[in-house]
Every structure is written in C-alpha cells, then in structure tokens.
Write a protein that holds these residues in place. Structure first.
Motif, short mmCIF file in Angstrom:
data_model
loop_
_atom_site.label_atom_id
_atom_site.label_comp_id
_atom_site.label_asym_id
_atom_site.label_seq_id
_atom_site.Cartn_x
_atom_site.Cartn_y
_atom_site.Cartn_z
N CYS A 188 0.84 -1.18 0.00
CA CYS A 188 0.00 0.00 0.00
C CYS A 188 0.89 1.24 0.00
O CYS A 188 1.87 1.32 0.75
CB CYS A 188 -0.92 0.00 1.21
SG CYS A 188 -1.96 1.46 1.34
N VAL A 217 0.68 5.37 0.37
CA VAL A 217 -0.13 6.53 0.74
C VAL A 217 0.75 7.77 0.68
O VAL A 217 1.96 7.70 0.82
CB VAL A 217 -0.76 6.38 2.15
CG1 VAL A 217 -1.74 5.23 2.18
CG2 VAL A 217 0.33 6.19 3.19
N ILE A 239 -4.72 7.45 -0.35
CA ILE A 239 -4.17 6.16 -0.78
C ILE A 239 -3.91 6.23 -2.28
O ILE A 239 -4.82 6.44 -3.07
CB ILE A 239 -5.15 5.01 -0.45
CG1 ILE A 239 -5.33 4.89 1.07
CG2 ILE A 239 -4.65 3.70 -1.03
CD1 ILE A 239 -6.32 3.82 1.47
N ARG A 242 -3.34 0.56 -3.53
CA ARG A 242 -3.79 -0.37 -2.52
C ARG A 242 -2.93 -1.63 -2.57
O ARG A 242 -2.35 -1.97 -3.59
CB ARG A 242 -5.26 -0.71 -2.73
CG ARG A 242 -6.17 0.50 -2.57
CD ARG A 242 -7.63 0.11 -2.57
NE ARG A 242 -8.47 1.29 -2.38
CZ ARG A 242 -8.80 1.80 -1.19
NH1 ARG A 242 -8.36 1.21 -0.08
NH2 ARG A 242 -9.56 2.87 -1.09
N CYS A 276 -2.89 -1.14 3.95
CA CYS A 276 -3.00 0.31 4.09
C CYS A 276 -3.31 0.68 5.54
O CYS A 276 -3.95 -0.09 6.27
CB CYS A 276 -4.11 0.85 3.18
SG CYS A 276 -3.75 0.69 1.43
#
Length: 1632
Positions: free
Chosen positions: A756, A758, A787, A790, A798
């Motif tokens: 993930c 971000v 985000i 994913r 995440c």
C-alpha cells in the motif's frame, strides 16, 4: 576569499581588503586608474621641441596578475604642432613607452556593474537657432525627441558608486541618450460658449457674460487655452430712478481666526484681525494681519506630549472674525451703510486644535515574495503604526498608518517557487454495475457481470519538489489544497475498462470421420487405432484462463492402417482365344489416410499382385455386370443391438445360350458386409481452466519470456487433462489418442506483490491567528492523506487512519477594554475682555462649549493606554458639546420632565417643559418653533414582523452522511439526483418602523424551509426479446433475428431510448447466423430389379424388357440415420424414375457394360465450346455373323447450368456483435457463414469449392465492440460558497459540480443543473452615508468667507438602493463616527462673492477621459480629464482685480481616442458658418489644424466689375434682375443687356454702354441670333417662323410616304400564312 573595496572619489585611492589579497587589489585598482590618465602630457625642453605621449594601452600578458605590460606611443613635436624626428628632442627627458602593470582577471568584472536608471521622459529636440518658428505644416504622427538616463558604475557587494573608469575597462559604457518620438502638439480644446447670462443690473448699464470650460489641456507644446469668459455691456429694461445711489452695499465677513487660549491682557490686541479699508487686490478676501505673537509657539513648545497617553483632556479657546461693509465697486465703506442688517457674530468659543499623533513604526512584515518565480515581479512587505491621539479642530492630520514597499526585487538568492500539479491514485477495480439501469440492476447478478465497465480514481493536487534540490526519484509529494492547481486541467478520473467474461469460442463444423489409423503413424504400435474427426476455432475471446471446447473426437478401432495400397486394374486379356480365362494387370500405389501419395516404403503390408485371373465371356455365356459401389452404411457405429451393414449388387446383362456358361444364382448377385463395426464410443480430451500462477518447481523452458522484460518472478500454471467418454464420465487415458493430448503446464508471470502506498499527511490546516472572542468554541485543525496504491498479493496493508483532527493551540482571549468618561466641565465662554472689545457688552453670557476627559481602563478597571481602547473598546465617546449661559434677555425654560410611560408597540412617549418668569410674556419666547415645549418619540418595540423575500431556492437534496468518492457516487446516483429535498426562501425581519433587523429575531435560521421533491429519472423501457425468426435463407447460410420494442419513453433525464425508426418506435434487433440444410430431404433409391422380358411361346428371353426399383423420400439424421417421410417433402422435379426399359442381349449379340459416368466439364471451360464424354466396355463379343457392337463412346457439348456448372464462395450478412450472457457491452465477435454456390444458384457442399481449389479470402469471424452506455458522471457538490453580499437581500450562496464523464450511447445524460444557488439570510446593511455638499453658508452676512458642509449619517438599507432607499438609524450601528470623519472631509471653507466682486465661477464638471492617440490608436492605458474655473466680471470697475482662470487635470481610466474635423454650413449671401467638431459630435474650439480652416466668405474671381452685375452664391458673376448676361467664349460675363419687355427701374449708364465698338461685334450678333428666339425689341425673330414651317412640311411628307409603302406591301401578298395564336415570335411575316 571575500573582497571589500572602498572608493573615495575619482582621484582618491581605492583600498582593497580581503585576507592576503591587499597588495593584489591595490595593483588592480591602480592599473585601472592609470589606464585612463591624460594622454597629452608634454615635457618641455629648452628649445622649441617637446615630447608628446599617447594613451596607455590595455595591460597585456599571458596570465592575469602583476606580470602584465602596457605601452604607449611617444613622439617629438614642434611647438607649432608638427611632428619631427626624435633627435630634435632631449633624450634625457624622454618619457617611458613601456611599463609593468597589473592585468585584470575576468572574475574581477563580477565585482562591478553598470547601474542604469529608467529612461526619463521624452523632450523635444531644441531648435538649432533661437528664432521662433511657427507651425506651418500639420504634424502627421509624432515629433522627434530625446530622452536621457543616468549611468553609473556600482560596486556589487554594497551597491555603492565608484568611478566610471573601472566599469569602462570591463564593458562599454551604455548609452545615456536615445532618440524618441513625442506625439504631435495638442492644443487646448474648450467647449462652446454657454448662453449669455442676465444683465448684472436691472436698471442702467450693466454687464452680462457667457463662459466655456476646458475639455483638453495643451500637451507637447500645443497652444494655450483661450479666455474662458466673454463679457459685453447691457442695459436694464428700465432706467434707474433719479436720486438712487449708483452703488450697492453688502455686509461681508472674513474667515475665522485660529483658535487661541485666553492669556494676559496685553495679548488681547495681539493677533486681532483688523479691518483693511484699502482696495483688496486678491479676490477681496479678509487679510489677517498678525503682530509678533509667541504665545502659540510657546504653547506648543512647552506642552508635553505623551507618546502613549493614559487620558485625553481638551482645552477651550476662542476665535474671531472681521466684519465690514463693501461697495459694489469693491471699495470698503463704513459699517453704518450696512446697518439695516443685524450684526453677525464676531467671536465664538472653540476647541483648541489637537494634532494627530501616532506610535513608532512596528517591524516590517515578512516579504510576500519568498521564492523565485518566473514573472520577475517583486514582493512587498508592510509595516504599520497605531493612533495615539486623534486630531481635532483642524489640528495636524494623521499621516499614513501603513507603509508598503517592494522587497526581493531580483530574488536571485531565493529558492525557486514551488510548482503544483495534479496527481492521481491507481485505478479502482472495474465495475459493470454503474452501466446498468435501475431495472437491470435489480435483475442482474452483480457478481457474474462481465464485459465493458468503468473504473475510477481520485485526483489530488501536490507540490512538486524543486528540481534544483536533490530528492528521490520516487518521492511521494505531500497533498495540498486543490485550488493551487486551479489553472491546470485535472487528470481523467474515470475511464472505460473490461472484465473478462467466460471464455467463448466460435467453432467450425465437424469434418467427416476419417479412416482407422494409428495414433502415431511415425511409430505405429499395436493393432488398435483411432477414427478421428476435427473442427477448428474460428474466433475465441481473450481470456487468460479459460479454453475452448475439445477440437478432436476419436473412436477406437481395430486393424488401423496409416498407409494403404490403392489398386488400379487394367483390361482382362484372354489367355488363348478371344474369350475364356485370362489375366488382368493391376498397378498399386501407397496412399495415406488423406488419400495423398506417399513413398511405397510407407506401406508395410505386401503389395498386391501385379496380375490376377479374370474371364472374358464367350458368345453363349451369361454376362454379369461389374459390382456396384457399396451402399451407405446402415449405422454409424456398432452397438449391442445393431451393427452397420452395406451391400453391393450386380445384374445379368445377357442370358446364356446353348452350351454357354450359366448365370449365377440370385444370391450371388448381391453381397453384404459389415461396416462401421467400431462400437458407438466417442472419446475426447477434456481440459480444465488454467490454475493460478504458482512458484515453478519444474525447470520449464523459458522461451516464453525470452523477448519480454519480466518485472516479477516467473511461475507456472497447471491444468487437469482427462479423457472423457461422450455422454459419460472420464475414462482411462489410453482410450484417447495421446497425440491429441493438450498441454498440462505452461509458464507464467507471478502476480507482483504490491504494498500500500499513501501520500504523506498534508499540512495542518491553519488555525485562527487572531485572539478568540469571549465564549467562543475552540477551533480545530485537520490534515489528511490519500491512498495512491492499494495492497495486493500479500503486500503491506493500508493504514486505518487517513484523516486526523486536533484542537488548535489555546489562543489568548481578546483583551477587554472600555472607555471611561470623566465629568463634564463647566460651560466655557469667550473671555469677557474679548466680548467687550468686539461687541461693546459687559455681560458674560452666550454660547460656549463643555468638554470632558476620556481615559481607558481594562477588564479589572486598571488604567490602560488610550491606544488599547482605540483598538478594542469601540466608538469614541463624545468629548465636546455645545452649551449656553443664559443672558438676561434670553428666554428661560424649566428643565425637561421625564418621558411618559409607553403603552405598547406603536405608541409614543413625551416630555414637557414650560417658560418661566418674564419669558412668558416675551413674543419671541412664545414661538414654539424656536422654543418647543413638548417632545415626542416612538416607544421602543420588540415585536418584529417576518416578510418572505425573493424566490424559492433550488430543491436541495440532503447530503450523504459521509463524503463519497466517485465509486460511491455511482452506487448512490439515484439518491443524489432525485428524491425528497428541501428548498429555502429568505425571510426579512423588520421592526415596526419597517427597518430591517437581524433575522434571528424572527427565525432561527433566517429561512422559510419546505419539503420538495425532485422526480427521479425514468429510463427508457423496452419489451422482452421476441422469439427468433426463421432463418433468412432456406438453403445455406443466413440470419435469424429477434427484436425488442419500445414500451415506455424516457422521462426526467432517464436513459434515452435507442434510435427511433420511421414510426417513432425504438427497435433493438439481434441477429445470429443460421444455416439451413439444403439436402435435408432426398430421394433414396434401391437397386434395379432383374430385367423382365415378356416372352411368347418359345421365343428367346432376350431383347427389350422392363426393370423397376423402389424410391422413397428420406430425411437425413445428424448421425447418418435416415427415416422415410412423405414423398411430397422431396423435390418432385428431381424425383428419379421408378422403372426403365432394359435390354438383355441374346446369346449371339454383343454385350456392353452400362455407361460410365459423364466426364466432368471443367468450370473454367463452360463457355468455351468444350465437351464431356462417357464410355462403356465390351463384355462379350458378338458371334460371327451377328451385328457389330454399337458405339463405345458418347460426347456432348458442355452447356452452362445444364451440363456444366461454375462454383464460387458466398458469405452471408454479418451478425450483430455477440457478447457474453453476463456482459452488456465491451468486446465481442460477429460472424457470417460461408457457402459454396453453384452457378445456377444451388448450394453445393463446401468440399466442392475446396476440390476446385477456389481461394477463400473472406473473413468469417472478426472482433467487434459494443459501445458501453456510460452514464454521466459528476463530481460531488462543492461546499457552499460565501455569500455574494455580506448583508442585505441580494446575497446568494453558490455551489457547483463539474462533469467528469459525459454520457455516451444510451447512458443517462448529464443533468442541466451544475450550479445551485441558495439565498443568504437577510441581515441589515449599516453604512456611513456622506451627503452632498451644502451651499456655501454665511451666518448673518451677505457675502464673504463661509463654510459648506456635508453630513455623515448612519443609515440602514437592504442592499438594493433602487428598491429600498436608506433609512437613518442610530450611529452606534455603523461604528466610530469620529474615526470616519477623520478619513472624510466634512467641512470646507468657501467664498460667496459680494455684488460687484470679480470672482471665479464654480468648477466645471470633469471632461470625458481622453487618450493620447496616433492614427486612432492609443499607446497609453491611462488618459486625462480636465476641469476649469472661469472668471466672472460683474462690474467694469473691478476688472483689474480679477483672478486668473484656473485649470485642473487628473488621470483617468477607460478613455477613448478623439479626432477633430472642420465642419461647414450652407452658403448664404457668400457667407457660411465654420466650426470645429469632435468625433463624438461636440462643437469645440481648438483641436482642428488652423491652416486647414475652410473659408467663411466666398469671393468671385475675377471680381464682378461689369455694370448691373453681382457675385452669386456659386461664385459666378451674374446680371441683376431685368438684364440678360452676354458671356465671352471663355465663360466669363462680358456685359449685361436689358431684357426687352421687362420693366425695370434700373437705368443703364449710357456713357458706359453705348458708343463702344466691340472687337467681336459681328460674332456676338451671330451668336445672339442663333441662341435667342426673341429679339431686342421683344418680338419673335423671323427665323423662328421659318424653322417652324419647314418642320411641319417635313412631318406631313414622312406620314404620306409611310402610308404608301404599307399599302403596296399588302397588295403584293397573296396567301397569308396561318397565324400562330398567342405568340409574339417573328415567323417571317412581312407584317412584322
């Protein structure tokens, strides 16, 4: 090493400091200065020859530093200036020509630079001579000018000026002058005069004037403005009465003196305004003559001013003014002449002026420009200061309280400004459900949807890292607010996608079953083989896991043979005679299962014999035909109850004769054999879908990835392969051919592990920077992150927290300060001494002033600086109020009583007072207009009325509980676009007087709210699919169709219907390919029976007979079985015959075999006259003496569509694009069928075209795409914006949304409403309203110095002045009035002229804004407008005292270009009006070029000197009335002659007109005779009668001649041609 240079002056020493470089720097500057030493140094000798030197050259050398050398020229000159040989000069005094120098390095030039000032204004080039030159030619565009600038050498380190010789060494000195252009001179332009004023006197002689005003001031050397006033004398309508004074008198007051404090007695005279009775040369104003007075100076000097005072106290002083009586001629006279007037006030109390004081400047704010941008605009910074004392009574006004200056102008040392750009997250998963209508969404299984869909992503704005700073290539930028990327186009947030559907294949038809062959013909094993049939994949969808159905079916068989011998027999040859036993030679070749020739070594069995025995029938033998072909097998396979059988037959062609060989029996004429004896078991390989990609544990061949770049690990996919029995389960693998076994493993790429990703958290939102008001809730700040990617395939998950919120750090509460007012002081009057000296009264009474002090206290009543209250305590309380000390003659009244009690809303309360003492009997005291005895005011009322205002807002739906992203928009599309909502209507809350108040006094929110409904969109509804239609072709390939019909149209923006047909009906069709069997029913025939011959008696049974056969109509089955049907199902025209004539040869006859089939006519030779043949063979030769054998070969020509046919491929129409059952759009396939068509239109088997080798280049299957019905996708509504107006009823709040995806195909269209408005609560608007200037008022006098004022009042309005005029309210609603009055000028001194004064008129209005233009185009953005004051003269005696006319010019915006042109009127008596007119139609003076002015008076040239002549308006000489012009040959008037018969009173000059011999008298008389029919005596001349008679005779002759010609033509014509009715065309008739 740092360098510092200090330069004293041009001749001083330059010192350098910089570590160890002191000596180096000294030499650099020294060398620079010595380079520019004067070049003409002369060393004198004892005689007349001297040395002269040139300038030192540049310092030359290989390296920079002290090793350089510079040289100069030295020569010997005579004192007279001529050059001579060096020997004439003294060599002892010869100057040196070379010296060492310091060569300046290149990096030294970075220490100095030229500094250039901006170019100055462009000025005209002066004349070369001093004489004045007038403009004689019009300036076309511009004039030549010159502009200059300053150039100086600057040190870059501290920006100090040094000598220019230093910079001269590094670079050429920039020019200090340049040529420029100045627009043409613009003369002063003034308007047209006004109409004349009235006469200054009603009787006797006076003056009247008219004025004009300035439109454009002169520029660029244009002519000055003319006088704006014109004056002329006038007289009254009546004469002045005898004995009346010729002068008029006016009481005139001067200006008030400065306010002063009372002091010692000897200062009472000082500063007094005295009367000047002399003639006033300057506008007849009051002159203030002051003696030396040091009091005011001492007062200001010794008064201590506190920087931050704790309280304010005011001082009351007095001021005086002069009063005098003036005469209409401007002279001052005795006041007794103006005694009829009441004496005006000459003294009054005043507040001593108080200057404005401010604090020191606060520190500069940070520079607004903190980074280096591309626009090179500088930043700015601010600093401010606060008021510590407010000015009063004309004290020194406040300076500016805020300063702004540029900073970081160049900004080279600043970092680059941040750049912002849009970024986007990864795409979300593909969804098909948003494409479905609401009804389809209910019916469909969402989990099984596939095909075309849409996927979305989120866009966000980030700050791009500076390229000049190192940063990681994959750095994730911090998100910022989206408005920073407002100038860029956001990335696409939605796109089409596709979800793979279940694998779908389009397959060809099965091929026929093959022969029994080994599984591997290259390595045959055992005695078992397989019979196989195949089909091909015509089209397959792209699916990475699924596979197509099996393509090979197999049937186990015995005795397989991959290669067989094919035998061809020759003719039977008898061994001994012409009949009997013999041999047949046969040849053999090896063929494979497909019938292709292969080497003979492939056939493993023994080859057949080359000769086999045979027998040729003798003449008496029985003759039997050869065996027919084997019939079709009765069964396709063998089962327990049935097996396949087929037969063949032969017939008797000739019966045996005597002694001949007998015919075989009936059973010997038919043979049966078993066929298709393999069991009815069909096997095939079945494969499962490919499994997921797993880690490879087997060493696979990696050629699959040899040409590609794999970013993830390699793995393998496995699938299960099973041998399946048709209509059964799986069996052992050996039942299926191993050669057709599919692969069970293949290489693949393992799914990449995705963590993930971000973004970092955004910056915390800003907290309030100001203090918090009391009882205010604490503010919060938030931050968020997004985000980007994913996690997938086991990557890092995440985080849970994407949004954080916290309270702001505790802000200090706003300080609480309030004003504290002191007690009012006693009423202060003008000192008695001043009153006695000016009004000769001893009573101390009258009007005065009261004052009180002010101080500032804090929350706990502690003393504070007044500056704190100025900032926090609100409006300043009043410190001054008028008061009066009653005089003995004043009216006395009691104090006001208390106000009466209020009854309720709408009532009034009052208070009263009464006269006391002797005032009750005074007449002036009884005037209630001056002394009111009762006051009323409205009672306060807290009842309010709510009034709805404006229209209802749009219907606003309730917001979802959580802010949705794009995918949530899709899931809640209907919820957001329709349903129940609310609409708002603003409510105006008013009090009983109709004034607007805060809306919360009437309602909680300020709105009327009601429920509303937005109708939901109804999509277009279609019917269910109809049944499939019959195939469009009865034979071969065609299409079958099914349809949907319109049931309900779309409403309210629902999904639209497909395209409508001619009947306005929506029709959706789906077409699939279909194939109709051409030979579905066929005639099935059995073998012919034995030829039956009807014999009579002992006649031989030979010759003609009859044979029959059975015929039945059968229907083909899928597996080869047939079933008998009625004969009507088969084609009757192709029905074979049931009986035929047969022939049995007699024992001596020739016996022939039946005819073989006709040879084929080649299709390419059908139309070329080719033939086809058939043949038969002799089976028995005729006996001797018998008839010979008939023909053995027959031929016939090939005829197209009869005996010869051509073939070609034919394709059907394309089907519609076929999708998966669970798909609504996306990729699919369309198909069409292939047929082999005979030239007569019959459908043949495809193998026929294949056998002919026809090229098939048709594409039968192709990919296609069905456009997805993408509905409109909108962004979320933006937050409600701020109100367009902060108060009033015009405020609107707006929110918007934007289209992210337009509708496509049958998707739901975008709604029209992308903007929603909602009225803002209606709150009252309070503002200070500045009234217009009042007329100049003078108290108690006729003229002189006065004041004009304008009032500052607090008003309330509703935001729209045209509908709701402002209403006055209490001043506390608008804020501090005193501070507002400081910013506005509310009083101005003015002057009212007395009768007879020569004075300036009022300012004219500002003229229209005009630009400086060249050829109609302006080169400036700011224009100019002007105004003027003209001089008004009332009496001639005061003309010498008149002031000068005044002009003003100011810049303006929005100007336009004007042009000027001369205009003229019509001529009248050789005169016309000429004026200059501006392009907008305004008549002006000036602007037009004087040299081009048209003439106003017109003259004849040459002048009209002839008697009785005059100049006409056309500029031509003509005779007077009663006279006729006689012209010369050149067109000029020669003389005037009297017209006969015309009575005129004018008499000719006999001496001038008679007795004069004209040189061209004969010619003029001829001219007169030919031109004029009337003679001098008034009679008609003779030639006129002669001409008339001749003309009449000529006309009669022409008429007679025409009549004779026409009549003779009609007699000569015999038969007229037939007339053509209704036509005008010429047809040759002589009549035409």
């Amino acid at each position: 090493m740092g360098w510092t240079m200090t330069l004293k002056d041009d001749f001083g020493v330059i010192a350098w400091a910089g570590g160890t470089g002191n000596y180096l720097s000294f030499f650099v500057l020294w060398s620079l200065l010595l380079i520019h030493v004067r070049t003409d140094i002369v060393f004198h000798m004892d005689h007349q020859f001297t040395w002269k030197t040139g300038q030192w050259g540049h310092c030359m050398g290989e390296d920079c530093g002290s090793g350089g050398v510079q040289s100069r020229t030295v020569w010997c000159v005579h004192t007279e200036g001529w050059t001579t040989h060096h020997s004439h000069c003294n060599h002892m005094d010869k100057p040196e020509s070379r010296r060492h120098c310091f060569k300046v390095c290149n990096w030294h030039q970075d220490l100095f630079e030229w500094e250039l000032s901006p170019w100055e204004g462009c000025v005209l080039v002066p004349f070369f001579s001093n004489e004045l030159k007038l403009r004689t030619a019009e300036c076309i565009t511009a004039q030549h000018g010159i502009q200059r600038r300053k150039v100086q050498c600057m040190r870059t380190s501290n920006r100090t000026t040094v000598t220019s010789r230093i910079c001269d060494f590094f670079s050429q000195r920039p020019p200090v002058e340049q040529a420029c252009l100045i627009p043409c001179p613009q003369d002063c332009v003034v308007s047209d005069f006004t109409s004349w004023s009235g006469c200054s006197r009603t009787c006797g002689a006076g003056l009247q004037h008219r004025t004009r005003h300035v439109l454009t001031m002169p520029m660029y050397g244009g002519a000055s403005c003319p006088n704006l006033t014109e004056t002329r004398t006038c007289s009254g309508s009546v004469g002045c009465p005898s004995g009346e004074d010729e002068y008029q008198y006016s009481l005139k007051v001067g200006a008030w003196s400065e306010c002063r404090l009372p002091h010692h007695k000897d200062t009472l005279i000082n500063g007094r305004t005295t009367v000047d009775f002399s003639s006033n040369k300057e506008n007849n104003t009051v002159m203030l003559h002051r003696h030396a007075s040091h009091y005011r100076q001492d007062h200001h000097t010794h008064r201590h001013h506190q920087k931050y005072p704790m309280s304010w106290e005011l001082e009351v002083g007095y001021q005086t003014r002069q009063v005098r009586c003036t005469r209409s001629d401007g002279k001052n006279t005795m006041l007794s002449l103006c005694a009829k007037y009441n004496s005006p006030v000459t003294y009054q109390a005043c507040v001593m002026p108080r200057d404005c004081y401010t604090s020191d400047w606060l520190s500069w704010s940070p520079c607004s420009k903190t980074c280096r941008s591309t626009d090179l605009s500088p930043g700015y910074r601010l600093r401010s200061r606060v008021l510590t004392q407010i000015p009063l009574s004309g004290g020194k006004q406040c300076p500016i309280l805020e300063e702004k200056e540029a900073c970081n102008i160049i900004g080279d040392l600043l970092p680059n400004c941040p750049r912002y750009e849009w970024r986007a997250t990864d795409w979300d998963e593909c969804l098909v459900s948003p494409l479905l209508s609401r009804l389809d969404r209910r019916r469909a299984n969402i989990t099984r949807l596939c095909g075309g869909g849409v996927q979305t992503r989120k866009t966000y704005c980030v700050q791009v890292p500076d390229d000049s700073t190192p940063h990681h290539r994959k750095e994730v930028s911090r998100p910022v607010t989206a408005r920073l990327c407002g100038g860029q186009e956001a990335p696409v947030a939605i796109k089409n996608c596709s979800i793979p559907c279940q694998h779908r294949c389009l397959l060809s038809r099965w091929s026929p079953w093959g022969s029994c062959v080994h599984d591997n013909c290259k390595d045959p094993e055992g005695k078992k083989g397989f019979i196989q049939r195949r089909r091909e994949v015509l089209w397959a969808s792209s699916s990475p896991l699924d596979v197509c159905p099996h393509l090979v079916e197999s049937i186990p068989c015995e005795e397989p043979a991959c290669y067989l011998w094919q035998v061809q027999q020759g003719k039977c040859t008898p061994n001994k005679s012409s009949c009997g036993p013999g041999t047949v030679v046969q040849s053999a070749k090896c063929i494979n299962a497909e019938g292709e020739d292969v080497p003979m070594t492939y056939c493993t069995e023994d080859p057949p014999l080359t000769q086999v025995p045979c027998e040729v029938a003798c003449p008496a033998d029985c003759v039997v035909s050869v065996w027919s072909s084997w019939s079709l097998c009765s069964h396709s396979c063998a089962s327990k109850t049935a097996e396949g059988r087929q037969s063949r037959t032969r017939t008797v062609l000739a019966l045996p004769g005597k002694g001949g060989k007998e015919c075989p029996g009936a059973p010997a004429l038919e043979e049966w054999r078993v066929c298709n004896d393999h069991p009815c078991l069909v096997f095939y390989w079945e494969v499962s879908t490919w499994g997921p990609c797993i880690h490879d544990t087997v060493d696979l061949n990696r050629t699959y990835f040899r040409n590609s770049t794999a970013t993830c690990a390699l793995g393998a996919q496995i699938r299960k392969v099973s041998c399946m029995k048709m209509n059964g389960g799986s069996v052992v693998s050996k039942r299926c051919p191993d050669s057709a076994r599919p692969e069970t493993i293949r290489p693949c790429v393992l799914p990449c592990v995705k963590d993930c990703i971000v973004t970092p958290f955004s910056e915390w939102t800003a907290c309030p920077s100001t203090c918090m008001p009391e009882n205010a809730t604490s503010a919060t700040q938030s931050r968020h992150r997004t985000i980007i990617q994913r996690s997938a395939n086991g990557g890092q998950e995440c985080p849970d927290t994407l949004y954080e919120e916290r309270e702001c750090e505790s802000l200090a509460a706003c300080p609480i300060y309030r004003w504290r007012t002191h007690k009012w002081h006693a009423c202060t009057l003008v000192p008695n001494s001043v009153q006695r000296s000016l009004s000769q009264t001893a009573e101390s009474c009258g009007n005065g002033l009261e004052t009180r002090g002010l101080s500032c206290v804090g929350e706990n009543d502690e003393a504070a600086n007044l500056t704190e209250c100025l900032r926090w305590a609100g409006p300043l309380p009043a410190q001054i109020r008028a008061c009066r000390v009653a005089c003995k003659d004043d009216c006395t009244l009691t104090a006001w009583s208390k106000f009466s009690e209020c009854i309720g809303c709408g009532s009034f309360q009052s208070r009263k007072r009464s006269l006391t003492g002797r005032s009750k009997k005074k007449v002036q005291c009884l005037d209630e207009a001056l002394y009111p005895l009762e006051e009323k005011e409205a009672c306060p009322c807290e009842e309010y009325l709510s009034q709805p205002f404006g229209n209802w807002s749009d219907c606003i739906l309730r917001e979802p509980s959580t802010p949705g992203l794009l995918h949530s928009w899709m899931s809640q599309q209907e919820v957001k676009e329709c349903g129940q909502g609310l609409r708002y209507r603003a409510v105006a809350c008013v009090d009983q007087q109709g004034r607007l108040v805060e809306p919360t006094l009437c309602t909680d929110t300020g709105y009327m709210v009601e429920v509303c409904h937005i109708p939901c969109p109804l999509d277009c509804k279609l019917s269910d699919w109809s049944a499939w239609s019959a195939c469009s072709s009865s034979c071969g390939g065609g299409l079958k169709v099914r349809s949907k019909w319109l049931r309900e149209k779309a409403f309210n923006g629902g999904r639209p219907c497909p395209k409508l047909d001619l009947k306005n009906q929506a029709q959706v069709n789906e077409a699939l390919p279909c194939h109709s069997e051409c030979n579905k029913y066929e005639w099935r025939i059995e073998p012919w029976s034995i030829c039956t011959i009807n014999t009579v008696g002992d006649s031989p049974s030979c010759g003609e007979g009859v044979q029959s056969r059975k015929i039945r109509c059968v229907k083909k089955g899928k597996s080869g079985e047939v079933s008998t049907v009625e004969d009507s199902q088969c084609d009757q025209e192709e029905m074979p015959p049931r009986a035929q004539v047969c022939f049995l040869a007699c024992h001596n006859d020739c016996v022939l075999s039946p005819w073989e089939s006709w040879s084929n006519c080649l299709p390419q030779q059908c139309e070329r006259g080719s033939e086809r043949n058939r043949s038969r063979q002799i089976l028995r030769l005729p006996a001797v003496g018998s008839a010979a054998c008939p023909e053995m070969i027959q031929s016939e020509s090939c005829s197209l569509n009869t005996t010869c046919f051509t073939y070609q491929y034919q394709v059907s129409e394309w089907s519609t694009c076929r999708l998966s059952e669970n798909a609504i759009c996306g990729g699919g396939a369309r198909q069409r069928l292939l047929d082999c068509v005979r030239s007569d239109g019959q459908i043949a088997d495809l193998q026929k075209c294949e056998q002919l080798g026809l090229v098939m280049d048709w594409k039968l299957v192709e990919n296609c795409v069905v456009d997805c019905p993408v509905s409109c996708v909108l962004s979320d509504w933006s937050p409600w914006g701020e109100c367009s107006h902060t108060c009033g009823n015009q405020g609107q709040s707006v929110r918007t949304r934007r289209i992210l995806q337009d509708a496509h195909e049958e998707g739901r269209p975008c709604p029209n409403q992308l903007i929603q408005t909602k009225p803002c609560p209606i709150s009252p608007c309070y503002m200070w309203l500045l009234s217009d200037w009042s007329p100049c008022t003078i108290e108690g006098a006729d003229c002189g110095e006065g004041f004009r004022r304008r009032n500052l009042s607090c008003v309330i309005h509703k935001g729209n002045w045209t509908e709701s005029p402002p209403v006055p309210v209490a001043e506390e609603f608008c804020g501090d009035k005193l501070k507002k009055e400081i910013q506005q000028d509310v009083a101005q001194p003015c002057f009212v002229p007395c009768q007879g004064d020569c004075h300036l008129a009022e300012w004219s209005s500002w003229s229209s804004c005009q630009l400086t233009c060249v050829e109609g185009r302006s080169f400036e953005s700011t224009g100019r407008q002007s105004r003027s004051r003209a001089v008004i003269i009332q009496v001639p005696e005061n003309q010498d005292t008149c002031p000068q006319q005044v002009f003003q010019t100011q810049p303006c915006k929005g100007g336009q270009c004007y042009s000027y042109q001369w205009r003229t009127g019509g001529w009248s008596n050789n005169e016309r009006a000429v004026w200059c007119q501006r392009s907008d139609g305004v008549i002006v003076t000036g602007g037009c070029f004087p040299q081009k002015r048209p003439s106003m008076i017109r003259h004849c040239h040459p002048p009209c000197a002839k008697p009785f002549s005059h100049c006409t308006s056309s500029g031509v000489c003509r005779c007077e009335k009663g006279y006729t012009e006689v012209m010369t040959t050149h067109g000029f008037l020669d003389y005037c002659t009297r017209t006969p018969g015309v009575d005129t009173n004018l008499k000719a000059d006999v001496k001038t007109n008679s007795g004069r011999l004209k040189p061209s008298q004969g010619r003029d008389r001829l001219t007169e005779w030919t031109l004029r029919p009337v003679g001098p005596d008034g009679r008609v001349k003779l030639w006129v009668y002669a001409v008339t008679a001749v003309g009449f005779i000529l006309i009669l002759f022409i008429i007679a001649f025409s009549f004779l010609v026409c009549k003779s033509g009609k007699i000569a014509k015999t038969t007229p041609p037939p007339q053509k009715p209704l036509t005008l065309a010429y047809d040759g008739d002589i009549d035409m």
